[in-house]
Design a protein around this motif. Structure first.
Motif, PDB file in Angstrom:
ATOM      1  N   TYR A 109      -6.071   3.384  -5.213  1.00 18.64           N
ATOM      2  CA  TYR A 109      -6.872   3.899  -4.099  1.00 18.64           C
ATOM      3  C   TYR A 109      -7.553   5.160  -4.598  1.00 18.64           C
ATOM      4  CZ  TYR A 109      -7.669   6.410   0.357  1.00 18.64           C
ATOM      5  OH  TYR A 109      -8.198   7.111   1.418  1.00 18.64           O
TER       6      TYR A 109
ATOM      7  N   ASP B 197     -12.271   4.619  -0.548  1.00 22.73           N
ATOM      8  CA  ASP B 197     -12.197   4.978   0.877  1.00 22.73           C
ATOM      9  C   ASP B 197     -12.983   6.270   1.092  1.00 22.73           C
ATOM     10  OD1 ASP B 197     -11.448   4.813   3.524  1.00 22.73           O
ATOM     11  OD2 ASP B 197      -9.356   5.365   3.205  1.00 22.73           O
TER      12      ASP B 197
ATOM     13  N   VAL C 237     -19.058  14.159   8.034  1.00 22.77           N
ATOM     14  CA  VAL C 237     -18.712  14.282   9.459  1.00 22.77           C
ATOM     15  C   VAL C 237     -17.304  14.831   9.683  1.00 22.77           C
ATOM     16  CG1 VAL C 237     -20.291  12.499  10.296  1.00 22.77           C
ATOM     17  CG2 VAL C 237     -17.998  11.844   9.564  1.00 22.77           C
ATOM     18  N   THR C 238     -16.428  14.739   8.691  1.00 20.87           N
ATOM     19  CA  THR C 238     -15.066  15.246   8.902  1.00 20.87           C
ATOM     20  C   THR C 238     -14.912  16.696   8.420  1.00 20.87           C
ATOM     21  OG1 THR C 238     -14.311  14.437   6.743  1.00 20.87           O
ATOM     22  CG2 THR C 238     -14.073  12.933   8.614  1.00 20.87           C
TER      23      THR C 238
ATOM     24  N   HIS D 196      -6.254  11.236  -2.411  1.00 19.57           N
ATOM     25  CA  HIS D 196      -6.708  10.997  -1.044  1.00 19.57           C
ATOM     26  C   HIS D 196      -7.814  12.001  -0.712  1.00 19.57           C
ATOM     27  CE1 HIS D 196      -6.403   9.942   3.266  1.00 19.57           C
ATOM     28  NE2 HIS D 196      -6.134   8.747   2.754  1.00 19.57           N
ATOM     29  N   HIS D 197      -8.086  12.183   0.588  1.00 19.84           N
ATOM     30  CA  HIS D 197      -9.241  13.008   0.964  1.00 19.84           C
ATOM     31  C   HIS D 197      -9.062  14.487   0.589  1.00 19.84           C
ATOM     32  CE1 HIS D 197     -10.037   9.338   2.953  1.00 19.84           C
ATOM     33  NE2 HIS D 197      -9.679   9.639   4.181  1.00 19.84           N
TER      34      HIS D 197
ATOM     35  N   HIS E  48       0.823   5.430   0.318  1.00 19.66           N
ATOM     36  CA  HIS E  48       0.150   6.716   0.513  1.00 19.66           C
ATOM     37  C   HIS E  48       1.144   7.812   0.176  1.00 19.66           C
ATOM     38  CE1 HIS E  48      -3.141   4.608   2.429  1.00 19.66           C
ATOM     39  NE2 HIS E  48      -3.785   5.739   2.634  1.00 19.66           N
TER      40      HIS E  48
ATOM     41  N   GLU F 179      -9.607  -2.457   7.634  1.00 18.58           N
ATOM     42  CA  GLU F 179      -8.519  -1.520   7.911  1.00 18.58           C
ATOM     43  C   GLU F 179      -7.919  -1.809   9.287  1.00 18.58           C
ATOM     44  OE1 GLU F 179      -9.522   2.555   7.063  1.00 18.58           O
ATOM     45  OE2 GLU F 179      -8.082   3.306   8.512  1.00 18.58           O
TER      46      GLU F 179
ATOM     47  N   TRP G 193      -9.664   0.840  -5.132  1.00  9.55           N
ATOM     48  CA  TRP G 193      -9.783   0.696  -3.670  1.00  9.55           C
ATOM     49  C   TRP G 193     -10.421   1.983  -3.153  1.00  9.55           C
ATOM     50  CZ3 TRP G 193      -8.559   1.722   1.450  1.00  9.55           C
ATOM     51  CH2 TRP G 193      -8.271   0.656   2.311  1.00  9.55           C
TER      52      TRP G 193
ATOM     53  N   PHE H 195       0.873  -1.172   0.000  1.00 13.03           N
ATOM     54  CA  PHE H 195       0.000   0.000   0.000  1.00 13.03           C
ATOM     55  C   PHE H 195       0.910   1.222   0.000  1.00 13.03           C
ATOM     56  CE2 PHE H 195      -4.364   1.046   2.222  1.00 13.03           C
ATOM     57  CZ  PHE H 195      -4.782   1.724   1.085  1.00 13.03           C
TER      58      PHE H 195
ATOM     59  N   GLU I 123      -1.424  12.044   6.086  1.00 18.16           N
ATOM     60  CA  GLU I 123      -2.291  12.430   4.971  1.00 18.16           C
ATOM     61  C   GLU I 123      -3.538  13.203   5.417  1.00 18.16           C
ATOM     62  OE1 GLU I 123      -1.989   9.563   6.321  1.00 18.16           O
ATOM     63  OE2 GLU I 123      -4.015   8.797   6.658  1.00 18.16           O
ATOM     64  N   TRP I 124      -3.722  13.331   6.741  1.00 15.04           N
ATOM     65  CA  TRP I 124      -4.901  14.056   7.239  1.00 15.04           C
ATOM     66  C   TRP I 124      -4.566  15.493   7.634  1.00 15.04           C
ATOM     67  CZ3 TRP I 124     -10.044  12.631   9.479  1.00 15.04           C
ATOM     68  CH2 TRP I 124     -10.577  11.492   8.872  1.00 15.04           C
TER      69      TRP I 124
ATOM     70  N   PHE J 180     -13.894   0.740  14.162  1.00 12.05           N
ATOM     71  CA  PHE J 180     -14.820   1.136  13.100  1.00 12.05           C
ATOM     72  C   PHE J 180     -15.093   0.016  12.107  1.00 12.05           C
ATOM     73  CE2 PHE J 180     -10.603   3.169  12.290  1.00 12.05           C
ATOM     74  CZ  PHE J 180     -10.141   2.282  11.333  1.00 12.05           C
TER      75      PHE J 180
ATOM     76  N   ASN K  21     -13.509   0.412   1.168  1.00 11.58           N
ATOM     77  CA  ASN K  21     -13.163   0.439   2.594  1.00 11.58           C
ATOM     78  C   ASN K  21     -14.232   1.254   3.332  1.00 11.58           C
ATOM     79  OD1 ASN K  21     -11.557   0.096   4.932  1.00 11.58           O
ATOM     80  ND2 ASN K  21     -10.621   2.099   4.627  1.00 11.58           N
TER      81      ASN K  21
ATOM     82  N   TRP L 125     -17.541   6.466   4.512  1.00  7.59           N
ATOM     83  CA  TRP L 125     -18.003   6.605   5.900  1.00  7.59           C
ATOM     84  C   TRP L 125     -18.183   8.060   6.313  1.00  7.59           C
ATOM     85  CZ3 TRP L 125     -13.787   9.251   7.105  1.00  7.59           C
ATOM     86  CH2 TRP L 125     -12.559   8.855   6.553  1.00  7.59           C
TER      87      TRP L 125
ATOM     88  N   TRP M 172      -0.036   6.309   7.614  1.00 10.31           N
ATOM     89  CA  TRP M 172      -0.229   5.959   6.200  1.00 10.31           C
ATOM     90  C   TRP M 172       0.666   6.873   5.350  1.00 10.31           C
ATOM     91  CZ3 TRP M 172      -3.113   1.642   5.627  1.00 10.31           C
ATOM     92  CH2 TRP M 172      -4.019   1.316   6.631  1.00 10.31           C
TER      93      TRP M 172
HETATM   94  O1  H79 Z   1      -6.068   6.210   3.806  1.00 15.21           O
HETATM   95  C1  H79 Z   1      -5.884   5.801   5.137  1.00 15.21           C
HETATM   96  C2  H79 Z   1      -6.526   6.748   6.091  1.00 15.21           C
HETATM   97  O2  H79 Z   1      -6.231   8.100   5.815  1.00 15.21           O
HETATM   98  C3  H79 Z   1      -7.983   6.456   5.861  1.00 15.21           C
HETATM   99  N1  H79 Z   1      -8.018   5.063   5.462  1.00 15.21           N
HETATM  100  C4  H79 Z   1      -6.679   4.567   5.437  1.00 15.21           C
HETATM  101  C5  H79 Z   1      -6.498   3.456   4.461  1.00 15.21           C
HETATM  102  C6  H79 Z   1      -8.707   6.695   7.067  1.00 15.21           C
HETATM  103  N2  H79 Z   1      -9.382   7.739   7.273  1.00 15.21           N
HETATM  104  N3  H79 Z   1      -9.941   7.671   8.446  1.00 15.21           N
HETATM  105  N4  H79 Z   1      -9.609   6.587   8.982  1.00 15.21           N
HETATM  106  C7  H79 Z   1      -8.808   5.935   8.165  1.00 15.21           C
HETATM  107  C8  H79 Z   1     -10.033   6.234  10.283  1.00 15.21           C
HETATM  108  C9  H79 Z   1     -11.490   6.232  10.250  1.00 15.21           C
HETATM  109  C10 H79 Z   1     -12.119   6.814  11.260  1.00 15.21           C
HETATM  110  C11 H79 Z   1     -13.512   6.711  11.332  1.00 15.21           C
HETATM  111 FE1  H79 Z   1     -14.796   8.070  11.566  1.00 15.21          FE
HETATM  112  C12 H79 Z   1     -14.174   6.479  12.523  1.00 15.21           C
HETATM  113  C13 H79 Z   1     -14.425   6.642  10.287  1.00 15.21           C
HETATM  114  C14 H79 Z   1     -15.689   6.454  10.838  1.00 15.21           C
HETATM  115  C15 H79 Z   1     -15.520   6.377  12.229  1.00 15.21           C
HETATM  116  C16 H79 Z   1     -14.447   9.691  12.692  1.00 15.21           C
HETATM  117  C17 H79 Z   1     -15.775   9.593  12.407  1.00 15.21           C
HETATM  118  C18 H79 Z   1     -13.792   9.833  11.484  1.00 15.21           C
HETATM  119  C19 H79 Z   1     -14.751   9.780  10.527  1.00 15.21           C
HETATM  120  C20 H79 Z   1     -15.958   9.604  11.098  1.00 15.21           C
END
Ligand code: H79
Length: 444
Positions: free
Chosen positions: A157, A214, A173-174, A113-114, A54, A260, A212, A52, A65-66, A271, A245, A217, A292
């Motif tokens: 991805y 993501d 939510v984010t 990515h996001h 990133h 994950e 892939w 994988f 990455e966040w 989660f 995912n 959620w 990541w």
């Molecule tokens: O790419 C990598 C991460 O950046 C991404 N997935 C992997 C492969 C990732 N993003 N968030 N997460 C992993 C964690 C997820 C958190 C969560 Fe929630 C908890 C998702 C749902 C519950 C908090 C509430 C964050 C989002 C909603």
């Protein structure tokens, strides 16, 4: 920012694609995978171990990455970032060779990515590596070409969640207030922007392993137009696997269930779903340190032995392991990652028979270890057992022979209706997995 003329042109194309997909769309709810897709699923299961990656403009800041979200940056601030991304040391040949030397059979890389930043040459929007960075090239194209040359499958991805595009609205939510307007056209985001980019990824890079997904959620209750998107992917490349995912029970049209940072059915991450598909191939993703994307303050590397254990546990749970690295912004891969990956590759060159091409074995995984199976062989992976005798539950079929995988020496065993007892050899130094191969004559 969108280039509106290009976007309109693209929108028209997408509308045409979408209308031709209406029939398929309908059928997607009772999705029957094509023969190519079923074959690709089996090959996916056989591969067992993937890399994988990133890598994005966030890598420049060295805090994962966040970072856009974590620092609550505004769009204008984050928009500065691409001008610092110039990976002069990126070497697709070396990346793919590293994956191979680790015994990995596929690569899954962040196409975006996001932050929504396309790490490929996208005509759908100018928020991409070719237009916005001094690098000006498409690393995914180089990687795809190199993967084809070296016989590694490449998966993309793709984040459905987008912190940058104004049409990702209503936000999820984010979200935070980063300067986007309080309106937007989510349907256009999905049908034009996302499906447009997926079309690019599925038509400009040769045969790819799959997509892939993501981030779904972020808006769990939204209509993501999955039927259209999944039908588009399966139409463009029937063998491409859809690996979402979303942490939920698999939906129609999906080809692999991925977990994950957890073994299938476990939920230590908090989660993941505990539902495990009995039909779809399984995969778990994990990180080689704790992040990541590249994080300069993260030296918490897992040892090679730890990676090997996780790979064995994944295989024993009928799952692949997708192990992540976050390359530096200049394209180099942390030497700490490289050392460990080489060591895992060395280990696999000896133990690979008991991993590649196998499925989860007939004996439920336990603290002691796991089993895998292939043909008439059951591989007993003894990971955590210090006593000389190991008692296992009954298995169907008669054991004709039991041998140690490494040296072929025969292992004393008894088999009766109560189960199987193996006399396992003592643990040699640094041996993380003692593998006993049982040759089994299948019961008629
Ligand atoms: O790419 C990598 C991460 O950046 C991404 N997935 C992997 C492969 C990732 N993003 N968030 N997460 C992993 C964690 C997820 C958190 C969560 Fe929630 C908890 C998702 C749902 C519950 C908090 C509430 C964050 C989002 C909603």
């Amino acid at each position: 920012m969108l280039q509106s003329r290009q976007l309109r042109k693209y929108a028209l194309g997408t509308i045409l694609i979408c209308s031709s997909l209406t029939a398929i769309n309908h059928a997607q709810s009772d999705y029957q995978p094509s023969p190519e897709n079923l074959q690709a699923r089996r090959e996916f299961q056989d591969m067992k171990f993937g890399m994988f990656i990133h890598w994005g403009v966030y890598s420049v800041l060295g805090e994962g990455e966040w970072i856009f979200h974590n620092r609550k940056l505004t769009l204008d601030e984050y928009n500065r970032l691409p001008s610092f991304f110039d990976p002069e040391k990126f070497d697709a040949q070396a990346w793919v060779a590293l994956a191979k030397s680790a015994g990995m059979k596929y690569i899954t890389i962040t196409s975006r990515h996001h932050d929504g930043f396309a790490m490929f040459d996208s005509k759908v929007s100018d928020w991409n590596i070719v237009v916005r960075t001094p690098y000006k090239k498409d690393p995914l194209k180089m990687l795809a070409d190199e993967c084809h040359r070296q016989g590694i499958k490449l998966f993309f991805y793709y984040s459905q969640l987008d912190w940058h595009n104004p049409d990702y609205y209503p936000r999820g939510v984010t979200s935070w207030n980063n300067g986007r307007p309080d309106h937007g056209d989510f349907n256009a985001y999905l049908d034009t922007y996302m499906d447009g980019q997926l079309t690019e990824l599925l038509t400009h890079y040769g045969p790819i392993g799959g997509i892939w997904f993501d981030g779904m959620w972020d808006k769990p209750d939204a209509d993501w137009h999955l039927a259209t998107t999944y039908a588009l992917i399966h139409k463009l490349q029937p063998a491409a696997l859809i690996i979402p995912n979303h942490h939920q029970t698999p939906k129609p049209g999906e080809d692999v269930q991925t977990f994950e940072r957890d073994l299938p059915g476990q939920n230590t991450a908090g989660f993941n779903t505990k539902y495990v598909s009995s039909e779809l191939p399984l995969e778990m993703s994990d990180t080689l340190n704790d992040n990541w994307g590249f994080n300069i303050g993260d030296s918490n590397y897992k040892s090679a032995a730890e990676v090997e254990r996780r790979l064995v546990r994944a295989a024993g749970n009928n799952s692949n392991l997708l192990m992540n690295i976050g390359p530096y912004p200049n394209g180099e891969i942390d030497p700490q990652f490289v050392t460990r990956l080489h060591a895992v590759g060395g280990w696999l060159s000896k133990y690979g028979d008991s991993i590649y091409g196998t499925r989860g074995g007939p004996i439920p995984p336990g603290d002691w270890g796991v089993t895998t199976q292939k043909g008439d062989k059951i591989y007993v992976h003894v990971l955590n057992w210090s006593a000389p005798l190991l008692a296992l539950p009954p298995i169907s079929g008669k054991i004709a022979a039991a041998n140690s995988l490494l040296d072929g020496k025969s292992i004393t065993f008894t088999q009766n209706s109560d189960g199987v007892i193996l006399r396992v050899p003592p643990v040699a130094q640094d041996e993380i997995d003692r593998v006993v191969v049982l040759i089994v004559n299948k019961a008629n």
